[in-house]
Design a protein around this motif. Structure first.
Motif, PDB file in Angstrom:
ATOM      1  N   ARG A  53      -8.553  -1.707  -1.179  1.00 40.26           N
ATOM      2  CA  ARG A  53      -8.779  -2.302  -2.494  1.00 40.26           C
ATOM      3  C   ARG A  53      -7.480  -2.665  -3.189  1.00 40.26           C
ATOM      4  N   HIS A  54      -6.367  -2.437  -2.519  1.00 41.02           N
ATOM      5  CA  HIS A  54      -5.045  -2.735  -3.070  1.00 41.02           C
ATOM      6  C   HIS A  54      -4.106  -2.695  -1.875  1.00 41.02           C
ATOM      7  N   GLU A  55      -3.069  -3.549  -1.877  1.00 41.22           N
ATOM      8  CA  GLU A  55      -2.139  -3.534  -0.740  1.00 41.22           C
ATOM      9  C   GLU A  55      -1.447  -2.183  -0.599  1.00 41.22           C
ATOM     10  N   GLN A  56      -1.192  -1.518  -1.731  1.00 41.74           N
ATOM     11  CA  GLN A  56      -0.552  -0.202  -1.620  1.00 41.74           C
ATOM     12  C   GLN A  56      -1.449   0.757  -0.840  1.00 41.74           C
ATOM     13  N   GLY A  57      -2.771   0.604  -1.034  1.00 34.94           N
ATOM     14  CA  GLY A  57      -3.712   1.400  -0.252  1.00 34.94           C
ATOM     15  C   GLY A  57      -3.595   1.085   1.230  1.00 34.94           C
ATOM     16  N   ALA A  58      -3.373  -0.190   1.551  1.00 35.17           N
ATOM     17  CA  ALA A  58      -3.276  -0.587   2.965  1.00 35.17           C
ATOM     18  C   ALA A  58      -2.066   0.056   3.627  1.00 35.17           C
ATOM     19  N   VAL A  59      -0.942   0.019   2.962  1.00 31.87           N
ATOM     20  CA  VAL A  59       0.262   0.561   3.602  1.00 31.87           C
ATOM     21  C   VAL A  59       0.190   2.087   3.680  1.00 31.87           C
ATOM     22  N   HIS A  60      -0.330   2.739   2.646  1.00 33.13           N
ATOM     23  CA  HIS A  60      -0.456   4.200   2.727  1.00 33.13           C
ATOM     24  C   HIS A  60      -1.483   4.596   3.797  1.00 33.13           C
ATOM     25  N   THR A  84       4.974  -7.410  -2.462  1.00 29.77           N
ATOM     26  CA  THR A  84       5.609  -6.451  -3.384  1.00 29.77           C
ATOM     27  C   THR A  84       4.757  -5.191  -3.519  1.00 29.77           C
ATOM     28  N   ASN A  85       3.449  -5.322  -3.385  1.00 31.77           N
ATOM     29  CA  ASN A  85       2.601  -4.132  -3.455  1.00 31.77           C
ATOM     30  C   ASN A  85       2.769  -3.218  -2.236  1.00 31.77           C
ATOM     31  N   LEU A  86       3.354  -3.728  -1.177  1.00 34.67           N
ATOM     32  CA  LEU A  86       3.623  -2.879  -0.004  1.00 34.67           C
ATOM     33  C   LEU A  86       4.903  -2.067  -0.165  1.00 34.67           C
ATOM     34  N   VAL A  87       5.733  -2.483  -1.116  1.00 33.05           N
ATOM     35  CA  VAL A  87       7.103  -1.958  -1.162  1.00 33.05           C
ATOM     36  C   VAL A  87       7.147  -0.430  -1.260  1.00 33.05           C
ATOM     37  N   THR A  88       6.328   0.162  -2.114  1.00 38.37           N
ATOM     38  CA  THR A  88       6.359   1.617  -2.284  1.00 38.37           C
ATOM     39  C   THR A  88       6.061   2.331  -0.961  1.00 38.37           C
ATOM     40  N   MET A 125      13.958  -8.033  -0.389  1.00 42.84           N
ATOM     41  CA  MET A 125      13.416  -6.882  -1.103  1.00 42.84           C
ATOM     42  C   MET A 125      13.201  -5.675  -0.201  1.00 42.84           C
ATOM     43  N   THR A 126      12.837  -5.926   1.034  1.00 50.02           N
ATOM     44  CA  THR A 126      12.522  -4.799   1.916  1.00 50.02           C
ATOM     45  C   THR A 126      13.716  -4.388   2.779  1.00 50.02           C
ATOM     46  N   MET A 127      14.827  -5.079   2.633  1.00 50.38           N
ATOM     47  CA  MET A 127      15.977  -4.791   3.498  1.00 50.38           C
ATOM     48  C   MET A 127      16.452  -3.331   3.405  1.00 50.38           C
ATOM     49  N   PRO A 128      16.719  -2.824   2.191  1.00 48.01           N
ATOM     50  CA  PRO A 128      17.236  -1.452   2.156  1.00 48.01           C
ATOM     51  C   PRO A 128      16.186  -0.374   2.418  1.00 48.01           C
ATOM     52  N   ILE A 129      14.920  -0.746   2.526  1.00 44.65           N
ATOM     53  CA  ILE A 129      13.881   0.269   2.722  1.00 44.65           C
ATOM     54  C   ILE A 129      13.152   0.093   4.050  1.00 44.65           C
ATOM     55  N   SER A 130      13.689  -0.762   4.917  1.00 43.94           N
ATOM     56  CA  SER A 130      13.048  -0.923   6.227  1.00 43.94           C
ATOM     57  C   SER A 130      14.070  -0.646   7.319  1.00 43.94           C
TER      58      SER A 130
END
Lengths: 566, 174
Positions: A53-60, A84-88, A125-130
């Motif tokens: 129901r949210h991209e953050q849900g998908a990545v978690h 951006t919703n995947l970033v966290t 955006m995802t460079m330092p966290i991937s």
């Protein structure tokens, strides 16, 4: 060379995922991934797509899937806000070494850099966290990009990889053939074992009187559980676990002394301070484990085993760094170990466990208490599940009580957001875990705060009939922050009190059987109904509003100054 | 103790490597004094020379983290004394002033610089040398109030030891 096939880039992506053994994708469609979703419609029988129901849900969820199964979790989102919703979750996976392949749509390559609708610079955006990321702008790049993505995500110290896929590349045609990636000249995920270092470590262990094994997640990631326990048993070395290491060792193992660090057990922390030799395996001496590094383990020499050379000596000096896969190193170590018994050393654990029982646990289990305590709730859950369940937590007090009172028989049974401490992680991660290990009982233990950060995922559970057990410990506070405010900020409860909805009514609105329990005498029966339920079940446990997690090492304090009460 | 450290990195010539490298400096709030990226002696492999002021402990940890970047092949760090370092600088002076001022010829000769362009409006002097030499010559021109424009390259470096192999053999042979 595999047989060639003329397909569009979007289909090449799906064929590549299948070639890597992917069976489940967590995702959310949007304008710039419609071509991928269009092909996915034809692959429904082979690629199980879970619409969150949210991209953050998908990545978690992908994280939970990866952590429970040991396989690479895959998620899919559109450009811009989808990405951006995947970033966290990507940042969370980076800190917790979780193998993920995150695929994001992107505007057509001709529009890159023009602030086109739903364009975001996902790569930057995802460079330092991937661990690695790559933008695909030609369909021909897809097989190689996905092959590299999986290889990098799961090898060495695992981590998240982001593949940003422009829309024109999704619809471009390509002759598809797939070859897995087995080698990159700039990347050496498997270090050669330094046999001299192993010899020296064996000598140090054999000479030690009070050795201690610190067990991190690296033990689970390298499948080193058996090697670890064999080494511990050979030399009677007690084992303490970091938060991320929990469940690597069965709790009932006689050499298991509990959890390390801020809300760890008295025995594990006291023995850290008394030990003369610490053998750290796949753990990184996080500030939550060490407290004040200057007073940490003052009598110990440290051997640190890690597959990531950048972790060796990063947070504190180590006498013997060993750059190695945990399993390989432990198997080599145990060959030279001299058998011995250490009854006196283990006495410390027995004495400290008794002290913790008396000072911390017994008071929280006092049957005359008016409220259910979180301690009691987790205790009851552990009794009912008998160490068979996978426990997935959110972040805060619910997490620390789960870490302290859950019992585990099998590895990869405790899933939590350790490094980043992401509220909202628990519910979607538990969904992913349940889908990854459907034959196991999976219980999400959440707080009333974190649950409401991902409450919409109840819809995902409903639509996909995910048989997940959900416990919300409701104390009407953001409990961990409130605890700090109480202990260190003069009880000024600034914006930590919550007015909550009727949680069981919300769950029932999503078709999930639900109940609330607040009477301590009804707790066990309610938990029994949760355990026995076929399919999803929701239990709100109304707990004492101002309960604190103890023991506690205040931030920056020495482990020796652990406190057991207000 | 804070001092200048020069990081030499060999990487795959890929988009994004530069960002990943500088992001690790940024994360620790270390200002990069000078940065040079160019193709190394091997096609497809870039060479980075990055100089920054920090402590030995920090540079050691930073370099270990740089090694974790997937496209980075090799990274080492050095102090100035361990390297032969040279920069190139260009100095622009108005032709009129250049002719009028008697000191210009002397400065160019003394500093071992050379004139690479003369036209009716300006003269361009080129100097190769250490950063200090380049800076001292700049100050001389400025004292004479001659300097119109000045530009300096990043550092190019070679190891002092004769035996140092910049890249592992396995990469060179590929």
């Amino acid at each position: 060379m595999a047989r060639k096939q003329r397909v569009k880039g979007a289909e090449a992506l799906l064929l590549s995922l299948l070639a890597e053994g992917t069976d489940t994708i967590f995702g959310y469609p949007g304008g710039q991934v419609i071509p991928v979703y269009d092909h996915l419609y034809d692959y429904r029988d082979r690629l199980h797509h879970i619409l969150t129901r949210h991209e953050q849900g998908a990545v978690h969820a992908a994280q939970g899937y990866a952590r429970a199964t040991g396989r690479v979790g895959v998620c899919l989102a559109t450009s811009g806000p989808g990405a951006t919703n995947l970033v966290t979750g990507i940042a969370d996976a980076m800190l917790d070494s979780t193998p993920l392949v995150c695929i994001t749509g992107q505007v057509p390559s001709s529009l890159l850099g023009t602030d086109a609708f739903q364009e975001a610079d996902t790569i930057s955006m995802t460079m330092p966290i991937s661990k690695w990321n790559f933008q695909v702008t030609k369909a021909s790049e897809i097989p190689r990009a996905i092959a590299k993505a999986f290889y990098i995500a799961r090898s060495g110290r695992p981590g998240p990889v982001v593949i940003d896929f422009t829309k024109d590349a999704q619809v471009e045609e390509v002759d598809f053939s797939y070859q897995p990636c087995l080698y990159l000249r700039s990347y050496h995920p498997k270090p050669d074992l330094d046999t001299e270092a192993i010899t020296r470590a064996v000598e140090m262990i054999n000479a030690s009187e009070r050795p201690l094994l610190l067990v991190g997640q690296g033990v689970k990631l390298s499948g080193a559980e058996t090697a670890l326990i064999e080494l511990a048993e050979a030399a009677s070395i007690p084992m303490g676990e970091t938060l991320m290491g929990i469940s690597a060792v069965p709790n009932d193992h006689p050499l298991f002394i509990g959890n390390l660090g801020m809300h760890g057990n008295l025995a594990a922390n006291e023995m850290t301070q008394q030990s003369d030799l610490i053998i750290a395996v796949g753990m990184r001496f996080s500030d939550r484990v060490t407290g004040d590094v200057n007073t940490y383990a003052p009598k110990a020499e440290i051997i640190q085993i890690d597959i990531d050379a950048a972790e060796l000596g990063k947070n504190l000096p180590v006498a013997l760094p060993i750059h190695a896969d945990a399993r390989e190193a432990l198997e080599a170590l145990k060959r030279g170990i001299r058998h011995c018994e250490r009854p006196q050393w283990m006495e410390v654990a027995v004495r400290k466990q008794a002290e913790e029982q008396r000072e911390v646990i017994d008071p929280a289990l006092d049957p005359s208490l008016e409220h259910i305590t979180m301690c009691r709730a987790l205790h009851a859950l552990a009794e009912a599940e008998q160490g068979q369940a996978v426990i997935v937590t959110d972040v805060g007090q619910n997490q620390m009580f789960s870490a302290r009172y859950s019992r585990f028989k099998e590895t990869r049974s405790f899933i939590t957001s350790g490094g980043l401490g992401t509220m909202g992680f628990g519910l979607p991660a538990a969904m992913g875990a349940k889908l990854g290990v459907p034959d196991k009982e999976v219980v999400a233990v959440l707080g009333d705060g974190g649950f409401q950060m991902s409450i919409q995922e109840l819809g995902t559970i409903m639509q996909n009939k995910i048989g997940l057990k959900i416990i919300v410990l409701n104390n009407t506070y953001l409990g961990m922050v409130r605890q700090w405010q109480q202990l260190f900020w003069n009880r000024r409860y600034s914006f930590t009190e919550l007015e909550n909805p009727d949680f069981p009514a919300v769950a029932r609105a999503y078709g999930i059987p639900a109940e609330r329990v607040s009477d301590p005498n009804e707790l066990n029966a309610a938990i029994e109904r949760l355990v026995q339920a076929q399919g999803a079940y929701f239990l709100e446990i109304v707990v004492r509003p101002e309960e604190n997690v103890f023991p506690m090492v205040p931030a920056g304090a020495s482990l020796s100054n652990i406190i057991c009460k207000e | 103790m804070v001092k200048e450290y020069i990081v030499i990195a060999f990487t795959e010539n890929q988009i994004g490597v530069l960002n990943r490298i500088t992001a690790l400096y940024l994360r620790r709030k270390i200002n990069i004094e000078s940065l040079k990226v160019s193709e190394s002696s091997i096609k497809g492999i870039s060479m980075f020379v990055i100089s920054a002021f920090t402590s030995s402990e920090t540079i050691d940890k930073l370099v270990k983290q740089l090694r974790n970047i997937i496209d980075v092949i090799q990274v080492e760090y050095y102090t100035n004394e361990e390297l032969i370092t040279q920069e190139i600088a260009l100095y622009k002076i108005s032709t009129k002033l250049f002719r009028q001022n008697g000191a210009t010829d002397r400065i160019v000769r003394e500093w071992n610089a050379r004139i690479i362009e003369i036209n009716p409006s300006f003269v361009v002097v080129e100097k190769t040398g250490t950063r200090e030499e380049i800076e001292q010559m700049r100050q001389e021109f400025e004292r004479q109030q001659l300097l119109q424009e000045f530009t300096r390259s990043g550092t190019v470096v070679l190891h002092r030891e004769p035996w140092v192999q910049a890249l592992p053999n396995q990469i060179i042979s590929q």
